[in-house]
Design a protein around this motif. Structure first.
Motif, PDB file in Angstrom:
ATOM      1  N   SER A  86     -38.487  22.547  18.897  1.00 42.97           N
ATOM      2  CA  SER A  86     -38.268  21.100  18.824  1.00 42.97           C
ATOM      3  C   SER A  86     -37.417  20.701  17.626  1.00 42.97           C
ATOM      4  O   SER A  86     -36.477  19.910  17.749  1.00 42.97           O
ATOM      5  N   GLY A  87     -37.744  21.243  16.457  1.00 45.31           N
ATOM      6  CA  GLY A  87     -37.030  20.863  15.243  1.00 45.31           C
ATOM      7  C   GLY A  87     -35.563  21.215  15.290  1.00 45.31           C
ATOM      8  O   GLY A  87     -34.704  20.379  14.980  1.00 45.31           O
ATOM      9  N   LEU A  88     -35.263  22.448  15.689  1.00 42.86           N
ATOM     10  CA  LEU A  88     -33.863  22.874  15.715  1.00 42.86           C
ATOM     11  C   LEU A  88     -33.072  22.169  16.807  1.00 42.86           C
ATOM     12  O   LEU A  88     -31.889  21.857  16.621  1.00 42.86           O
ATOM     13  N   ILE A  89     -33.702  21.912  17.952  1.00 40.56           N
ATOM     14  CA  ILE A  89     -33.014  21.172  19.021  1.00 40.56           C
ATOM     15  C   ILE A  89     -32.611  19.791  18.520  1.00 40.56           C
ATOM     16  O   ILE A  89     -31.467  19.354  18.688  1.00 40.56           O
ATOM     17  N   ALA A  90     -33.559  19.101  17.883  1.00 43.59           N
ATOM     18  CA  ALA A  90     -33.262  17.766  17.357  1.00 43.59           C
ATOM     19  C   ALA A  90     -32.192  17.816  16.278  1.00 43.59           C
ATOM     20  O   ALA A  90     -31.260  16.995  16.259  1.00 43.59           O
ATOM     21  N   LEU A  91     -32.290  18.787  15.367  1.00 47.67           N
ATOM     22  CA  LEU A  91     -31.334  18.884  14.262  1.00 47.67           C
ATOM     23  C   LEU A  91     -29.933  19.243  14.749  1.00 47.67           C
ATOM     24  O   LEU A  91     -28.949  18.595  14.358  1.00 47.67           O
ATOM     25  N   VAL A  92     -29.849  20.262  15.610  1.00 44.85           N
ATOM     26  CA  VAL A  92     -28.536  20.715  16.092  1.00 44.85           C
ATOM     27  C   VAL A  92     -27.847  19.621  16.909  1.00 44.85           C
ATOM     28  O   VAL A  92     -26.652  19.356  16.724  1.00 44.85           O
ATOM     29  N   THR A  93     -28.583  18.981  17.814  1.00 44.98           N
ATOM     30  CA  THR A  93     -27.973  17.926  18.623  1.00 44.98           C
ATOM     31  C   THR A  93     -27.559  16.737  17.760  1.00 44.98           C
ATOM     32  O   THR A  93     -26.511  16.125  17.995  1.00 44.98           O
ATOM     33  N   PHE A  94     -28.364  16.411  16.744  1.00 48.24           N
ATOM     34  CA  PHE A  94     -28.010  15.306  15.849  1.00 48.24           C
ATOM     35  C   PHE A  94     -26.721  15.623  15.085  1.00 48.24           C
ATOM     36  O   PHE A  94     -25.843  14.763  14.956  1.00 48.24           O
ATOM     37  N   VAL A  95     -26.601  16.852  14.585  1.00 50.01           N
ATOM     38  CA  VAL A  95     -25.384  17.253  13.868  1.00 50.01           C
ATOM     39  C   VAL A  95     -24.182  17.223  14.807  1.00 50.01           C
ATOM     40  O   VAL A  95     -23.096  16.739  14.443  1.00 50.01           O
ATOM     41  N   ILE A  96     -24.348  17.732  16.038  1.00 44.79           N
ATOM     42  CA  ILE A  96     -23.253  17.714  17.017  1.00 44.79           C
ATOM     43  C   ILE A  96     -22.804  16.286  17.295  1.00 44.79           C
ATOM     44  O   ILE A  96     -21.602  15.988  17.363  1.00 44.79           O
ATOM     45  N   LEU A  97     -23.765  15.387  17.437  1.00 45.87           N
ATOM     46  CA  LEU A  97     -23.448  13.987  17.710  1.00 45.87           C
ATOM     47  C   LEU A  97     -22.676  13.363  16.546  1.00 45.87           C
ATOM     48  O   LEU A  97     -21.673  12.675  16.753  1.00 45.87           O
ATOM     49  N   MET A  98     -23.129  13.604  15.313  1.00 50.83           N
ATOM     50  CA  MET A  98     -22.446  13.031  14.160  1.00 50.83           C
ATOM     51  C   MET A  98     -21.038  13.590  14.004  1.00 50.83           C
ATOM     52  O   MET A  98     -20.095  12.865  13.687  1.00 50.83           O
ATOM     53  N   VAL A  99     -20.881  14.893  14.252  1.00 49.77           N
ATOM     54  CA  VAL A  99     -19.545  15.507  14.193  1.00 49.77           C
ATOM     55  C   VAL A  99     -18.650  14.912  15.278  1.00 49.77           C
ATOM     56  O   VAL A  99     -17.463  14.633  15.047  1.00 49.77           O
ATOM     57  N   SER A 100     -19.207  14.701  16.469  1.00 50.26           N
ATOM     58  CA  SER A 100     -18.432  14.117  17.575  1.00 50.26           C
ATOM     59  C   SER A 100     -17.931  12.725  17.214  1.00 50.26           C
ATOM     60  O   SER A 100     -16.766  12.384  17.446  1.00 50.26           O
ATOM     61  N   PHE A 101     -18.815  11.917  16.632  1.00 47.73           N
ATOM     62  CA  PHE A 101     -18.415  10.554  16.269  1.00 47.73           C
ATOM     63  C   PHE A 101     -17.414  10.550  15.121  1.00 47.73           C
ATOM     64  O   PHE A 101     -16.522   9.703  15.071  1.00 47.73           O
TER      65      PHE A 101
END
Length: 312
Positions: A201-216
């Motif tokens: 759960s933790g890594l899924i949330a962290l990795v997706t959050f980082v991907i989203l911020m990089v995308s934006f």
């Protein structure tokens, strides 16, 4: 490890022991759930009954609304009814079912959140190839990948929890069944399981959050050379998306990225990604989306006109 069957029901301690606070929360959360339900149904019907379903952005929004509705429905109705109950009891099987469905629909929502910026990136960075890249086949493939990822994640959480031995303690200091509160009740060493939950759960949330911020950031960097109007429209769309993401991800990261411990504040933070973020989704994606507002007017005004003609 042999699983103990001493516990057949759990007692949810809920948000507060103060009856007046619970009545106030009941009214507030009932209003929120009705708003979430009506808002998401309006979005799904309006997109399905209009040409917006042909656009990838609204195609994803349709599935986001569906997952949003299913996700909050796994938690909120039980929370609302429990606020008026003397004892908030949930059976062992219902608890495990709630844990599975919450993580299943919640992770689908997270993955769809991640897929939507990909659509924005393609639209902004490669507008001439947009229709080819974001074909219906690719959109369907992204949704299937989101559902597969959601099932894999929730199944792993379920399997980590279903074999835990419970020997007597059955009071869950939360308003729904989740992994960390259940680990606290287990009568065995759960250190390894706690680490696996963080890795899941933790890594899924962290990795997706980082991907989203990089995308934006990439989107912001790409639109610098655009005209002032295009720049403003793109930033408006992205800022709406970022608002929902921050409301959803920051509390989730606070809970799942740390070691397997529980704090009293966890229940308050969990409200953000179970109720508050879902209620903002319909508002942000309709009130700040001109195409969505036009579709709502067109579909529902036509429906009202047809009904009035049938009456006369």
């Amino acid at each position: 490890m042999e699983k103990s069957n001493n516990v057949t029901v759990f007692i949810l301690l809920g948000l507060s022991k103060n009856k007046n606070t619970e009545i106030l929360c009941f009214i507030l959360f009932l209003f929120c759930y009705i708003a979430i339900y009506i808002g998401n149904v309006l979005i799904m019907v309006s997109i399905t009954c209009s040409r917006l379903t042909e656009q990838p952005m609204h195609f994803f929004l349709n599935y986001l609304s569906l997952s949003d509705l299913c996700y909050t429905s796994t938690v909120t109705p039980k929370l609302i009814t429990g606020l008026l109950a003397e004892r908030k009891i949930i059976s062992y099987s219902s608890c495990m079912t709630q844990l599975f469905t919450t993580h299943f629909f919640g992770s689908i929502e997270i993955f769809i959140f991640t897929g939507m910026p990909y659509d924005h990136c393609v639209a902004i960075c490669k507008p001439l190839h947009y229709t080819i890249i974001m074909s219906r086949w690719r959109c369907n493939a992204i949704i299937i990948a989101c559902c597969t990822g959601g099932f894999t994640h929730s199944a792993s959480q379920f399997l980590l929890t279903i074999f835990l031995p419970f020997c007597g303690l059955n009071e869950i200091d939360h308003y729904f069944c989740d992994v960390y509160p259940l680990l606290k009740l287990a009568c065995s060493n759960t250190h390894i399981i706690g680490l696996l939950v963080i890795a899941n759960s933790g890594l899924i949330a962290l990795v997706t959050f980082v991907i989203l911020m990089v995308s934006f950031f990439f989107i912001w960097y790409s639109i610098r050379a655009y005209s002032a109007e295009s720049h403003s429209n793109a930033l408006s769309t992205c800022s709406s998306h970022i608002t929902v993401i921050v409301l959803f991800f920051v509390p989730a990261l606070f809970i799942y990225i740390r070691p397997a411990t529980t704090f009293p504040e966890d229940k308050t933070f969990a409200l953000f990604y179970t109720i508050i973020a879902p209620i903002f989704n319909p508002l942000i994606y309709t009130l700040r989306n001109m195409e969505m507002k036009n579709a709502l007017r067109k579909v529902w005004c036509q429906h009202i006109l047809l009904e009035s003609k049938q009456l006369f």
